[in-house]
Write a protein that holds these residues in place. Structure first.
Motif, mmCIF file in Angstrom:
data_model
loop_
_atom_site.group_PDB
_atom_site.id
_atom_site.type_symbol
_atom_site.label_atom_id
_atom_site.label_comp_id
_atom_site.label_asym_id
_atom_site.label_seq_id
_atom_site.Cartn_x
_atom_site.Cartn_y
_atom_site.Cartn_z
ATOM 1 N N GLY A 76 131.811 33.886 29.581
ATOM 2 C CA GLY A 76 132.249 34.829 30.603
ATOM 3 C C GLY A 76 131.973 34.257 31.989
ATOM 4 N N PRO A 77 131.772 35.113 32.999
ATOM 5 C CA PRO A 77 131.499 34.621 34.358
ATOM 6 C C PRO A 77 130.256 33.743 34.441
ATOM 7 N N ALA A 78 129.358 33.863 33.458
ATOM 8 C CA ALA A 78 128.140 33.051 33.444
ATOM 9 C C ALA A 78 128.418 31.605 33.077
ATOM 10 N N VAL A 79 129.665 31.225 32.967
ATOM 11 C CA VAL A 79 130.008 29.834 32.677
ATOM 12 C C VAL A 79 129.457 28.902 33.760
ATOM 13 N N THR A 80 129.286 29.427 34.975
ATOM 14 C CA THR A 80 128.677 28.605 36.032
ATOM 15 C C THR A 80 127.227 28.256 35.671
ATOM 16 N N ILE A 81 126.521 29.211 35.055
ATOM 17 C CA ILE A 81 125.154 28.935 34.599
ATOM 18 C C ILE A 81 125.191 27.894 33.482
ATOM 19 N N SER A 82 126.198 27.985 32.613
ATOM 20 C CA SER A 82 126.343 27.012 31.527
ATOM 21 C C SER A 82 126.536 25.607 32.075
ATOM 22 N N PHE A 83 127.302 25.481 33.160
ATOM 23 C CA PHE A 83 127.491 24.177 33.783
ATOM 24 C C PHE A 83 126.162 23.622 34.296
ATOM 25 N N VAL A 84 125.359 24.497 34.884
ATOM 26 C CA VAL A 84 124.054 24.061 35.393
ATOM 27 C C VAL A 84 123.161 23.603 34.248
ATOM 28 N N ILE A 85 123.125 24.368 33.153
ATOM 29 C CA ILE A 85 122.297 24.010 31.993
ATOM 30 C C ILE A 85 122.748 22.671 31.408
ATOM 31 N N ALA A 86 124.071 22.500 31.269
ATOM 32 C CA ALA A 86 124.596 21.240 30.734
ATOM 33 C C ALA A 86 124.248 20.077 31.655
ATOM 34 N N GLY A 87 124.310 20.318 32.966
ATOM 35 C CA GLY A 87 123.970 19.283 33.928
ATOM 36 C C GLY A 87 122.506 18.891 33.851
ATOM 37 N N LEU A 88 121.630 19.886 33.689
ATOM 38 C CA LEU A 88 120.203 19.599 33.555
ATOM 39 C C LEU A 88 119.919 18.823 32.272
ATOM 40 N N THR A 89 120.652 19.156 31.204
ATOM 41 C CA THR A 89 120.493 18.427 29.941
ATOM 42 C C THR A 89 120.895 16.966 30.117
ATOM 43 N N ALA A 90 122.007 16.750 30.808
ATOM 44 C CA ALA A 90 122.457 15.380 31.083
ATOM 45 C C ALA A 90 121.464 14.654 31.985
ATOM 46 N N LEU A 91 120.787 15.411 32.867
ATOM 47 C CA LEU A 91 119.852 14.813 33.820
ATOM 48 C C LEU A 91 118.704 14.098 33.109
ATOM 49 N N ILE A 280 126.940 14.771 42.419
ATOM 50 C CA ILE A 280 128.254 15.131 42.967
ATOM 51 C C ILE A 280 129.097 15.838 41.924
ATOM 52 N N VAL A 281 129.112 15.298 40.717
ATOM 53 C CA VAL A 281 129.908 15.898 39.645
ATOM 54 C C VAL A 281 129.418 17.309 39.329
ATOM 55 N N THR A 282 128.113 17.497 39.256
ATOM 56 C CA THR A 282 127.554 18.822 38.942
ATOM 57 C C THR A 282 127.925 19.842 40.012
ATOM 58 N N ILE A 283 127.797 19.463 41.273
ATOM 59 C CA ILE A 283 128.151 20.383 42.365
ATOM 60 C C ILE A 283 129.622 20.781 42.284
ATOM 61 N N LEU A 284 130.485 19.813 42.058
ATOM 62 C CA LEU A 284 131.923 20.117 41.955
ATOM 63 C C LEU A 284 132.205 21.029 40.764
ATOM 64 N N TYR A 285 131.599 20.726 39.629
ATOM 65 C CA TYR A 285 131.813 21.553 38.437
ATOM 66 C C TYR A 285 131.409 23.003 38.688
ATOM 67 N N VAL A 286 130.215 23.199 39.250
ATOM 68 C CA VAL A 286 129.706 24.560 39.462
ATOM 69 C C VAL A 286 130.580 25.313 40.458
ATOM 70 N N LEU A 287 130.970 24.679 41.550
ATOM 71 C CA LEU A 287 131.812 25.344 42.552
ATOM 72 C C LEU A 287 133.186 25.692 41.987
ATOM 73 N N VAL A 288 133.796 24.759 41.276
ATOM 74 C CA VAL A 288 135.115 25.018 40.686
ATOM 75 C C VAL A 288 135.025 26.158 39.678
ATOM 76 N N ALA A 289 133.999 26.144 38.830
ATOM 77 C CA ALA A 289 133.845 27.201 37.827
ATOM 78 C C ALA A 289 133.608 28.557 38.485
ATOM 79 N N PHE A 290 132.761 28.592 39.519
ATOM 80 C CA PHE A 290 132.468 29.850 40.210
ATOM 81 C C PHE A 290 133.738 30.445 40.815
ATOM 82 N N VAL A 291 134.532 29.609 41.459
ATOM 83 C CA VAL A 291 135.779 30.093 42.065
ATOM 84 C C VAL A 291 136.782 30.503 40.987
#
Length: 484
Positions: A76-91, A280-291
């Motif tokens: 749902g709208p929390a997909v932005t949180i999912s992007f953050v979690i996936a990014g932290l996992t990749a980190l 850079i990729v994480t920031i773009l992903y989160v912003l695109v998903a939020f919008v």
């Protein structure tokens, strides 16, 4: 003095374990051989920003343009949180890559790191996984490029390629011509040399970043606050499931590590490029998903592979901006093909120099400083895969191959810290050893969650790799010949 293209002698006598499968390549030897190939040397010409663009080019592509259609219905709208979690996992894994890339700046990436820490057999398995990851990824992404090209043609001139020329045999066609074309175009550019290739890649990456920023700027005008409620309609389980799907959108940040022998200042620039590209990729992903989820109800994402273009059309009331986005997607996906193909050739270059694959892959053109024969062979192979072979589960098996390589890098960091604690390191993993352990566990969990059919395809690929190693690599390895 060494003759041009001659690999340096072993700087230290490699240890001779009880079994040849466990023989390791000294770190000093890996570094000393940097750039040396058959008949010539790779040229150190890449800046930190060019290295960053290579990693962004390999990462930012089909994921963000397609993945929302799969992930948004889960979280749902929390997909932005999912992007953050996936990014932290990749980190977690990115930190390990950054430390090793700065300490052992070579073209082999995780293959070379494994060779220095866990031995030749593990290194071969890792290298074979990387061949799967890179080669099949090139083919799969090239197929996606053909689909977006058809959308662009339909939106601009109202025609599309006939199915017989846009799909492989077994999927209703004769040949996937667009997929073959984009791979061959990448081949032509890569044959010109690393510096020229990096410039072209940087231009393409710039275009796709501008495209996504344009989407954010236009899409934000269509945001409706009601689309964000409820934030997590499917709960924590949905957020976690979406994060697992989205993790694979981050694969590619390690591409800069394959340029270790062509970077001007690898010890400092490689860690910076890896971390900066992931940020850079994480920031773009989160912003695109939020919008995106603010501009379109999350339920409407199900079943769509062109959600961003649809949102652009809905917000502006015209299809023009959707066509612009499709054009950006064509460039974006082409840059993924380009960057991943580059990484594949450099990994095979390192494996060839070690004697595990034929010498032709390490042959460097004296004029361009590029492994041109390597580029041609890999490109023709990947192009044929994309044009004629339905990839099916083999494409999904790239996920396991990638995760396996990531897991080994986390292990390699721990081993190298124990065996060479005083080795100069321009970047160190924070919270060692907790961070690499978490990185390893995250990769293991992701592998465990993949379907059985994917594991079967991966098992078949690994069986082929073992046959190749025991019939060829184990006897022709440089370390094997040095022991005789």
């Amino acid at each position: 003095m060494l003759e041009t293209g001659q690999a340096p002698p072993l700087t230290s006598e490699p240890s001779k374990p009880a079994h040849p499968l466990l023989r390791r390549k000294p770190v000093e030897q890996l570094v000393a051989e940097g750039g040396q190939g058959e008949g010539g040397s790779l040229r150190r010409s890449l800046t930190m920003w060019q290295l960053t663009m290579i990693s962004i080019g390999a990462t930012l592509g089909t994921g963000i343009f397609v993945v929302l259609g799969e992930a948004a219905p889960k979280a749902g709208p929390a997909v932005t949180i999912s992007f953050v979690i996936a990014g932290l996992t990749a980190l977690f894994s990115a930190l390990s890559y950054a430390e090793l890339a700065g300490s052992v700046p070579v073209s082999g990436s995780s293959y070379s790191y494994s060779y220095a820490t866990m031995g030749e057999f593990v290194a071969w398995i890792c290298g074979w996984c990387l061949v799967l990851e890179y080669a099949v990824s090139v083919a799969a992404v090239a197929v996606g490029w053909g689909q977006y090209l058809n959308e662009l043609l339909d939106g601009t001139i109202g025609v599309t390629l006939p199915e017989k020329l846009a799909a492989p045999m077994g999927e209703g066609g004769w040949i996937n011509l667009p997929a073959l074309v984009v791979v061959l175009l990448a081949m032509v550019f890569l044959m010109r040399g690393a510096k020229e290739s990096a410039t072209i890649n940087s231009i393409m990456v710039g275009v796709k970043i501008v495209t996504l920023v344009l989407f954010i700027g236009i899409g934000v005008m269509g945001i409706k606050s009601g689309n964000y409620t409820p934030l997590a309609p499917l709960g924590v389980t949905g957020i976690s499931a979406a994060a697992s799907t989205l993790f694979f959108s981050y694969i590619g940040f390690d591409a800069a590590s394959t340029a270790g022998e062509e970077a001007k200042n690898p010890k400092k620039d490689l860690p910076r490029a890896i971390m900066l590209s992931l940020g850079i990729v994480t920031i773009l992903y989160v912003l695109v998903a939020f919008v995106a989820v603010g501009a379109m109800p999350w339920q409407d994402f199900a079943g769509t592979e062109a959600a961003l273009a649809q949102i652009m059309t809905n917000v502006t009331g015209t299809s023009v901006w959707g066509v612009v986005l499709a054009a950006g997607a064509v460039v974006a996906i082409a840059s993924v093909v380009f960057a991943v193909l580059y990484g594949q050739t450099r990994i095979l270059f390192a494996m060839s120099r070690d004697g595990l694959v034929p010498k032709i892959f390490a042959k460097v053109d004296a004029k361009t400083g590029a492994p041109r024969a390597n580029v041609v062979i890999v490109s023709l192979f990947c192009g044929a895969l994309a044009a004629f072979i339905p990839l099916g589960e083999l494409a999904n098996a790239t996920s396991i191959g990638t995760l396996f390589a990531f897991a080994l890098v986390n292990v390699a960091v721990v081993i190298l810290r124990r065996t060479k604690p005083d080795m100069p390191r321009t970047f160190k993993v924070a919270l060692f050893p907790v961070t690499p352990i978490l990185g390893f566990l995250a990769c293991a969990y992701m592998m465990y969650s993949l379907p059985g059919a994917t594991w079967v395809a991966f098992g078949v690929w690994m069986a082929v790799g073992l046959v190749v190693y025991f019939l060829y690599g184990i006897r022709r390895s440089r370390l094997a010949t040095a022991e005789k």
